[in-house]
Write an enzyme that holds these catalytic residues in place. Sequence first.
Site, mmCIF file in Angstrom:
data_model
loop_
_atom_site.group_PDB
_atom_site.id
_atom_site.type_symbol
_atom_site.label_atom_id
_atom_site.label_comp_id
_atom_site.label_asym_id
_atom_site.label_seq_id
_atom_site.Cartn_x
_atom_site.Cartn_y
_atom_site.Cartn_z
ATOM 1 N N GLU A 51 0.825 -1.215 0.000
ATOM 2 C CA GLU A 51 0.000 0.000 0.000
ATOM 3 C C GLU A 51 0.855 1.260 0.000
ATOM 4 O O GLU A 51 0.422 2.296 -0.480
ATOM 5 C CB GLU A 51 -0.929 0.022 1.231
ATOM 6 C CG GLU A 51 -2.251 -0.673 1.000
ATOM 7 C CD GLU A 51 -3.255 -0.459 2.124
ATOM 8 O OE1 GLU A 51 -2.920 0.156 3.152
ATOM 9 O OE2 GLU A 51 -4.393 -0.940 1.985
ATOM 10 N N HIS B 17 8.807 -26.769 -2.066
ATOM 11 C CA HIS B 17 8.251 -27.908 -2.801
ATOM 12 C C HIS B 17 7.109 -27.486 -3.727
ATOM 13 O O HIS B 17 6.418 -28.331 -4.282
ATOM 14 C CB HIS B 17 7.782 -28.976 -1.810
ATOM 15 C CG HIS B 17 8.909 -29.528 -0.988
ATOM 16 N ND1 HIS B 17 9.482 -30.756 -1.217
ATOM 17 C CD2 HIS B 17 9.615 -28.969 0.029
ATOM 18 C CE1 HIS B 17 10.468 -30.957 -0.356
ATOM 19 N NE2 HIS B 17 10.572 -29.878 0.413
ATOM 20 N N LYS C 26 -14.078 -0.456 -4.037
ATOM 21 C CA LYS C 26 -15.224 -0.173 -3.163
ATOM 22 C C LYS C 26 -16.327 0.548 -3.931
ATOM 23 O O LYS C 26 -17.507 0.225 -3.782
ATOM 24 C CB LYS C 26 -14.789 0.690 -1.974
ATOM 25 C CG LYS C 26 -13.858 -0.021 -1.009
ATOM 26 C CD LYS C 26 -13.575 0.866 0.196
ATOM 27 C CE LYS C 26 -12.417 0.308 1.006
ATOM 28 N NZ LYS C 26 -11.940 1.257 2.003
HETATM 29 O O1 PA5 Z 1 -3.917 0.835 5.951
HETATM 30 C C1 PA5 Z 1 -5.093 1.131 5.887
HETATM 31 O O2 PA5 Z 1 -5.467 2.306 6.019
HETATM 32 C C2 PA5 Z 1 -6.159 0.074 5.655
HETATM 33 O O3 PA5 Z 1 -5.654 -1.180 5.557
HETATM 34 C C3 PA5 Z 1 -7.155 0.114 6.788
HETATM 35 O O4 PA5 Z 1 -6.492 -0.174 7.993
HETATM 36 C C4 PA5 Z 1 -8.277 -0.870 6.566
HETATM 37 O O5 PA5 Z 1 -8.918 -0.585 5.353
HETATM 38 C C5 PA5 Z 1 -9.284 -0.805 7.691
HETATM 39 O O6 PA5 Z 1 -9.788 0.487 7.835
HETATM 40 P P1 PA5 Z 1 -10.568 0.910 9.122
HETATM 41 O O7 PA5 Z 1 -9.638 0.836 10.269
HETATM 42 O O8 PA5 Z 1 -11.033 2.312 8.873
HETATM 43 O O9 PA5 Z 1 -11.709 -0.058 9.282
#
Ligand code: PA5
Length: 426
Positions: free
Chosen positions: A282, A303, A417
């Site tokens: 990310e 393996h 989303k």
């Molecule tokens: O790194 C991030 O921002 C995401 O992985 C969030 O942690 C994830 O989408 C969960 O979001 P939230 O804590 O708002 O539910």
Amino acid sequence: MKKIALDLKGSFVTHEELQNMKPQIMEAQKTLLNGSGISSDMIGWVDYMNNYDEVEYEEIKASASYIINNSDAIILLGIGGSYLGARASIEAIRGDFHNELCKPQVYYAGQNLSGAYLKNLLEVVKTKKVCIIVVSKSGTTLETALVFRIIRDMMDEKYKEQSKNRIFVVTDEKKGALKSLSELYGYKAFKIPDNIGGRYSVITPVGLLPMAAAGLDTDKFIEGLRDASNEYQTTDFENNICCLYAAARNILNKKGKEVEILVGYEPSIISIAEWWKQLFGESEGKNEQGIFPASLNFTTDLHSMGQFVQEGKKIIFETTIVTEQPKGDIVVPADSNDFDKLNYLSGRTFNDINDKAFEGTFMAHNEGKVPGIVIKVPEMNEFYLGKLFYFFMMTCAISGYTNNIDPFTQPGVENYKKNMFRLLGK
Ligand code: PA5
């Protein structure tokens, strides 16, 4: 106290290449540490361990004691940065089969949309005493919020008005659906700081509450984080393993290595790789740049995927986490028949053989032109886990800034989303 060590000997990165990369890396580190980079309002994690809310931390420990004393099982609800770090910690420290060997058991929910998974989970916890930890910064993440509806109903049915005492929330301090819910129903709520994003939040109540509730020593974890913040903020390039790792990754990427696989020889650390994949994926995967983070579990995956690593397209470099002192061991016995011709190993330990498997694999992959980086962790305890998380987060942020990438946003996550919500008729 032994340090986490970085070994670049098999990385095919030369001293000269590191020196050439040094100015860029040190500039990126400076930008990060003096808060002058892009999204610098999200660098709260850099010094969180030196200025966290101590009163809240005591409350976390008190809630954790309550959970430990009143439950057979915890269900941790969350996804992405709101769950991967806690899971990685619990599995790495409690070890293999921890749910059979440790109390309370820990189950995960709200990290997928599978109806079958949820149904099975409800069945598993039906006869157990349960406490819930819900983690969501926004409070509106579909997976977590939707599953919380089901789990809340289960808890209300099971514990009636006592249900609220068994539900713990970690969310934004002031806003969001989860904050409103906890105020309405009286759940104990802990805060996720505004200036720390999901994938950097394992060091906050997001990680601390589930870790403490699973019996981990969070004092030692914080001690490790503090030690890391001292050690890894040094501007001495040659002695800063975050800067060296960031430099080596970038050099390899420039030489056409598009994939980094994080490898371990202890199955209990697989979840650390899951957390690591989110952190780097990310943070770096934007502007059509980035190293694709993948993971393999050796010797198991030798393996299955070993063939590709050895002889497939030369786009991979391999980073191995070596745990120098695994938590248990067994000696290979002698066999009077020796049908399997393995008596030459009798008297040796599995850990010793596993070490040789690592050395042999590393050499073979090197011979197959796969660069290898080694991260040596003295012991997989809370102290070193804290250091390891910080080491990776620091490397990741420096690496992002080095490439003019914002390591603290994830705009691309929204696209799926939008489509999903449209298809669901939102
Ligand atoms: O790194 C991030 O921002 C995401 O992985 C969030 O942690 C994830 O989408 C969960 O979001 P939230 O804590 O708002 O539910």
